[in-house]
Design an enzyme around this catalytic site. Sequence first.
Site, mmCIF file in Angstrom:
data_model
loop_
_atom_site.group_PDB
_atom_site.id
_atom_site.type_symbol
_atom_site.label_atom_id
_atom_site.label_comp_id
_atom_site.label_asym_id
_atom_site.label_seq_id
_atom_site.Cartn_x
_atom_site.Cartn_y
_atom_site.Cartn_z
ATOM 1 C CG HIS A 146 -1.438 -5.965 -0.432
ATOM 2 N ND1 HIS A 146 -2.362 -5.402 0.333
ATOM 3 C CD2 HIS A 146 -0.604 -5.327 -0.919
ATOM 4 C CE1 HIS A 146 -1.901 -4.140 0.508
ATOM 5 N NE2 HIS A 146 -0.750 -3.891 -0.181
HETATM 6 C C1 UD1 Z 1 2.711 -2.574 -4.198
HETATM 7 C C2 UD1 Z 1 3.384 -1.713 -3.287
HETATM 8 C C3 UD1 Z 1 2.550 -1.873 -1.816
HETATM 9 C C4 UD1 Z 1 1.231 -1.515 -2.146
HETATM 10 C C5 UD1 Z 1 0.586 -2.322 -3.058
HETATM 11 C C6 UD1 Z 1 -0.875 -1.962 -3.398
HETATM 12 C C7 UD1 Z 1 5.710 -1.630 -3.311
HETATM 13 C C8 UD1 Z 1 7.228 -1.834 -2.696
HETATM 14 N N1 UD1 Z 1 4.679 -2.092 -2.823
HETATM 15 O O1 UD1 Z 1 2.550 -3.891 -3.786
HETATM 16 O O2 UD1 Z 1 3.206 -0.806 -1.077
HETATM 17 O O3 UD1 Z 1 0.559 -1.658 -0.913
HETATM 18 O O4 UD1 Z 1 1.115 -2.283 -4.493
HETATM 19 O O5 UD1 Z 1 -1.802 -3.083 -3.916
HETATM 20 O O6 UD1 Z 1 5.706 -0.615 -4.184
HETATM 21 N N2 UD1 Z 1 0.973 -8.893 -9.771
HETATM 22 C C9 UD1 Z 1 0.159 -8.826 -10.821
HETATM 23 N N3 UD1 Z 1 -0.515 -7.967 -11.558
HETATM 24 C C10 UD1 Z 1 -0.449 -6.794 -11.322
HETATM 25 C C11 UD1 Z 1 0.609 -6.323 -10.218
HETATM 26 C C12 UD1 Z 1 1.196 -7.368 -9.650
HETATM 27 O O7 UD1 Z 1 0.020 -10.126 -11.060
HETATM 28 O O8 UD1 Z 1 -0.800 -5.983 -11.840
HETATM 29 C C13 UD1 Z 1 1.873 -9.760 -8.904
HETATM 30 C C14 UD1 Z 1 3.171 -10.159 -9.386
HETATM 31 O O9 UD1 Z 1 3.360 -11.345 -9.233
HETATM 32 C C15 UD1 Z 1 3.986 -9.154 -8.672
HETATM 33 C C16 UD1 Z 1 3.234 -8.944 -7.139
HETATM 34 O O10 UD1 Z 1 1.870 -9.107 -7.630
HETATM 35 O O11 UD1 Z 1 5.223 -9.881 -8.559
HETATM 36 C C17 UD1 Z 1 3.787 -7.920 -6.405
HETATM 37 O O12 UD1 Z 1 3.547 -6.822 -7.204
HETATM 38 P P1 UD1 Z 1 4.339 -5.403 -6.542
HETATM 39 O O13 UD1 Z 1 3.817 -4.282 -7.418
HETATM 40 O O14 UD1 Z 1 5.674 -5.676 -6.716
HETATM 41 O O15 UD1 Z 1 3.902 -5.227 -5.282
HETATM 42 P P2 UD1 Z 1 2.495 -5.186 -4.501
HETATM 43 O O16 UD1 Z 1 2.567 -6.307 -3.629
HETATM 44 O O17 UD1 Z 1 1.505 -5.134 -5.450
HETATM 45 N N1 UDP Z 2 -9.271 -2.252 -3.372
HETATM 46 C C1 UDP Z 2 -10.142 -2.564 -4.535
HETATM 47 N N2 UDP Z 2 -10.508 -3.911 -4.527
HETATM 48 C C2 UDP Z 2 -10.114 -4.799 -4.071
HETATM 49 C C3 UDP Z 2 -9.211 -4.466 -2.949
HETATM 50 C C4 UDP Z 2 -8.910 -3.331 -2.662
HETATM 51 O O1 UDP Z 2 -10.857 -1.539 -4.996
HETATM 52 O O2 UDP Z 2 -10.485 -5.912 -4.261
HETATM 53 C C5 UDP Z 2 -9.208 -0.719 -3.172
HETATM 54 C C6 UDP Z 2 -9.529 -0.191 -1.707
HETATM 55 O O3 UDP Z 2 -11.031 0.310 -1.626
HETATM 56 C C7 UDP Z 2 -8.491 0.660 -1.387
HETATM 57 C C8 UDP Z 2 -7.143 0.321 -2.367
HETATM 58 O O4 UDP Z 2 -7.627 -0.864 -3.109
HETATM 59 O O5 UDP Z 2 -8.919 2.113 -1.874
HETATM 60 C C9 UDP Z 2 -6.281 -0.337 -1.261
HETATM 61 O O6 UDP Z 2 -5.261 -0.788 -1.941
HETATM 62 P P1 UDP Z 2 -4.140 -1.779 -1.473
HETATM 63 O O7 UDP Z 2 -4.607 -2.410 -0.373
HETATM 64 O O8 UDP Z 2 -3.810 -2.711 -2.600
HETATM 65 O O9 UDP Z 2 -3.076 -0.851 -1.235
HETATM 66 P P2 UDP Z 2 -2.669 -0.165 0.092
HETATM 67 O O10 UDP Z 2 -3.624 0.838 0.691
HETATM 68 O O11 UDP Z 2 -2.221 -1.120 1.236
HETATM 69 O O12 UDP Z 2 -1.378 0.535 -0.271
#
Ligand code: UD1
Ligand code: UDP
Length: 380
Positions: free
Chosen positions: A224
């Site tokens: 992601h």
């Molecule tokens: C964010 C964090 C990242 C973290 C990740 C965990 C920042 C800059 N990035 O990235 O460090 O690893 O969360 O998962 O803070 N979206 C949905 N539903 C949701 C949330 C997001 O559909 O509940 C979609 C939307 O299209 C959105 C995109 O995901 O634009 C990105 O969401 P965003 O919170 O901006 O960044 P993440 O990629 O989730």
């Molecule tokens: N995770 C989850 N369901 C999923 C994918 C990830 O519960 O389908 C959990 C995973 O066990 C871990 C956390 O989400 O604890 C990691 O989140 P993510 O990879 O979104 O963010 P990051 O750690 O890179 O910030």
Amino acid sequence: MVQAFLLPLFILQTPTFRVIMICLVLGTRPEIIKLSPLIRECGRLEVPYFILHTGQHYSYEMDRVFFEDLELPVPQFNLDAGSGLHGAQTGKILAGAERVFLEHRPDAVLVQGDTNTVLAGALAACKLHVPVCHVEAGLRSFDRRMPEEINRIVADHVSDLLFAPTETAAGHLRREGIPGEKIFVTGNTVVDAVYQNLEIARKKTGVMDRVGTKEGEFILVTAHRAENVDERGRLAGILEGLVAVGVETGMPVIFPVHPRTAKMIREFGLDARGIRIVPPLGYLEFLLLESKAALILTDSGGIQEEACVLGVPCVTLRENTERPETLEVGSNVLAGTNPTTILESAREMRSRDRRWENPYGDGRAGRRIVEVLVGKGLIA
Ligand code: UD1
Ligand code: UDP
């Protein structure tokens, strides 16, 4: 919209003892999971606290499912910040958090990790001279093109107490001039969460049938990171590499897909045939799959750590990592997004001896952090 359910806080503020109020800020999937041990510990010790949810993640499977799986209390406030460009999202959280802090005057604010939620929560608190406590401080990828690297550095430098998961992380902080008395090496709360939930997760076997896998006979994938999935060539490289790993091992490749990645696969019109793409899973189901996988391929930070703790080999789909401990103990290898390198790395990790050491602590990081907060008089 700010929702307030303040009754429990007032009840705690009895005149018989001095109440010091702590605010836990969270907004994304990993923050909910990694703060859950601290929330439990505060509950166990009857520490007065409230949760501010920024609403950065909001879909059921990126947010509510974790509160249900981990039996966490409903946050007292939700800023409903939602998605957006960095400035807009961070700005919304900054303004919303400032309003809540001004109105409810927490004595300390605790943030976890490196998201925009962390950056904005930490900035809002520090500008109001509210002590900031950063959990998982000191991680560095040394790659400033990652938004998370900027967030970590800023959060660390405006924090008053820094909870580093390892000595390596603490060393980064000291080298950047942060005084030693602010830094505490506690282990990572990711281990607490794994230990607290693995037994419960083992009962979630229904997920194995649902995704069509058997123990030890599948490859688990997540991806992601913006720098991977927002770029067509890199995302295509990952998908091609995954298909090759599936073909060579003869195992199904299970990919619970982050909504950002799902959107980009659609937008780029990429071919994901040969990969079993499923919706994001709850923590318990995902933990079960992680523990039973033959191999994990990921660009997630938390999943590199969890794979290491669970004794499952990991291939990281990045050129660098802020989790170098996993490389040092041998649980993880960096592959980037080139399909050939992904395949070679998967081969290498499948033949590795899995008896590495867990560098992230004994599962009592949450307890240590609360002990420090009590010791500093930040909570009564
Ligand atoms: C964010 C964090 C990242 C973290 C990740 C965990 C920042 C800059 N990035 O990235 O460090 O690893 O969360 O998962 O803070 N979206 C949905 N539903 C949701 C949330 C997001 O559909 O509940 C979609 C939307 O299209 C959105 C995109 O995901 O634009 C990105 O969401 P965003 O919170 O901006 O960044 P993440 O990629 O989730
Ligand atoms: N995770 C989850 N369901 C999923 C994918 C990830 O519960 O389908 C959990 C995973 O066990 C871990 C956390 O989400 O604890 C990691 O989140 P993510 O990879 O979104 O963010 P990051 O750690 O890179 O910030």
